[in-house]
Write an enzyme that holds these catalytic residues in place. Sequence first.
Site, PDB file in Angstrom:
ATOM      1  N   LYS A   1      -6.609   7.993  -1.514  1.00 55.35           N
ATOM      2  CA  LYS A   1      -8.527   8.780  -0.732  1.00 55.35           C
ATOM      3  C   LYS A   1      -9.289  10.066  -1.212  1.00 55.35           C
ATOM      4  O   LYS A   1      -9.304  11.023  -1.000  1.00 55.35           O
ATOM      5  CB  LYS A   1      -8.223   9.030   0.814  1.00 55.35           C
TER       6      LYS A   1
ATOM      7  N   LYS B   1       0.993  -1.500   0.043  1.00 64.50           N
ATOM      8  CA  LYS B   1      -0.026  -0.114  -0.021  1.00 64.50           C
ATOM      9  C   LYS B   1       0.803   1.323   0.123  1.00 64.50           C
ATOM     10  O   LYS B   1       2.010   1.473   0.959  1.00 64.50           O
ATOM     11  CB  LYS B   1      -0.979   0.337   1.383  1.00 64.50           C
TER      12      LYS B   1
ATOM     13  N   ASP C   1     -13.780  14.927  -4.431  1.00 65.46           N
ATOM     14  CA  ASP C   1     -13.884  16.478  -4.586  1.00 65.46           C
ATOM     15  C   ASP C   1     -14.859  16.243  -5.837  1.00 65.46           C
ATOM     16  O   ASP C   1     -16.300  14.547  -5.767  1.00 65.46           O
ATOM     17  CB  ASP C   1     -12.524  16.786  -6.144  1.00 65.46           C
TER      18      ASP C   1
ATOM     19  N   ASP D   1      -2.674   4.503  -1.552  1.00 62.38           N
ATOM     20  CA  ASP D   1      -4.185   4.748  -0.970  1.00 62.38           C
ATOM     21  C   ASP D   1      -4.139   6.763  -0.650  1.00 62.38           C
ATOM     22  O   ASP D   1      -3.531   6.571   0.162  1.00 62.38           O
ATOM     23  CB  ASP D   1      -3.717   4.307   0.216  1.00 62.38           C
TER      24      ASP D   1
ATOM     25  N   THR E   1     -10.385   4.139  10.135  1.00 60.08           N
ATOM     26  CA  THR E   1     -10.844   3.225  11.537  1.00 60.08           C
ATOM     27  C   THR E   1      -9.765   4.058  12.952  1.00 60.08           C
ATOM     28  O   THR E   1     -10.222   3.699  14.247  1.00 60.08           O
ATOM     29  CB  THR E   1      -9.554   2.286  11.102  1.00 60.08           C
TER      30      THR E   1
ATOM     31  N   ARG F   1       3.623  -1.316  10.621  1.00 61.79           N
ATOM     32  CA  ARG F   1       3.544  -1.364  11.692  1.00 61.79           C
ATOM     33  C   ARG F   1       4.711  -2.976  11.743  1.00 61.79           C
ATOM     34  O   ARG F   1       5.528  -3.151  11.909  1.00 61.79           O
ATOM     35  CB  ARG F   1       4.275   0.259  12.846  1.00 61.79           C
TER      36      ARG F   1
END
Length: 232
Positions: free
Chosen positions: A62, A33, A65, A60, A116, A207
């Site tokens: 996002k 990602k 508009d 990613d 999240t 991570r």
Amino acid sequence: MPTRLYVALTTELGDGLLPLAEELAGIEGAGVKVGLELYLSRGTEMVRRLASLGLPVFLDLKFCDIPHTVAGAVRAVAGMEPAVVNVHATGGREMMRAAAEAADGRFSVIAVTVLTSLGRGDLSAMSIGLPAEDLVVRLAESASAAGLDGVVCSPREAAAVRRACGDDFLVITPGVRPAGHRRDDQKRVATPAEAMAAGASALVVGRPVTRADSPADAARAILQEAAGALPR
């Protein structure tokens, strides 16, 4: 094998980013990602390089508009050969439909539902009275009606989205933490097995993989756990 794990890459990997990506490229079911931080720092050439390794890339960014602008943005990223691109479901059904039409089947377009990092108190502060699960399902149903391929949601809502939108709908879940790992800035979390058992199509993990002593081994362990939770 479909992509079951997208490893979230960031600029903190520095010169280790490409060697890590090359390791992941040899793991069946693994992709990467690329979010805003890495994209703005390293640009389109980095995304192309990752795709050239044979890695499925979840871009990613996002987009959110007016429909015309988002359609243009989706067409603009096509040359990077992503596997998945996302938009915000809160941009509305017409915006999502424009994104799907602009992709023209070259890659999957999915919609972000509720981040999240947001909990009940955060939604309340935004004057949103619906529980997170109800809001996620409504947004997922809107994304499906607009012709998108799936959504991003937390593992906590995966089962409800699966029931509402069917087996072919992509449900990609961040907020996944192997047992014993810190939640960091995630609030609605689950283990890989819990997320897959709930109906996730693919997991996003950062991570716990990128900071592991052996990221490749960590990725394989997550994929193995995920596979063990798939319906037989």
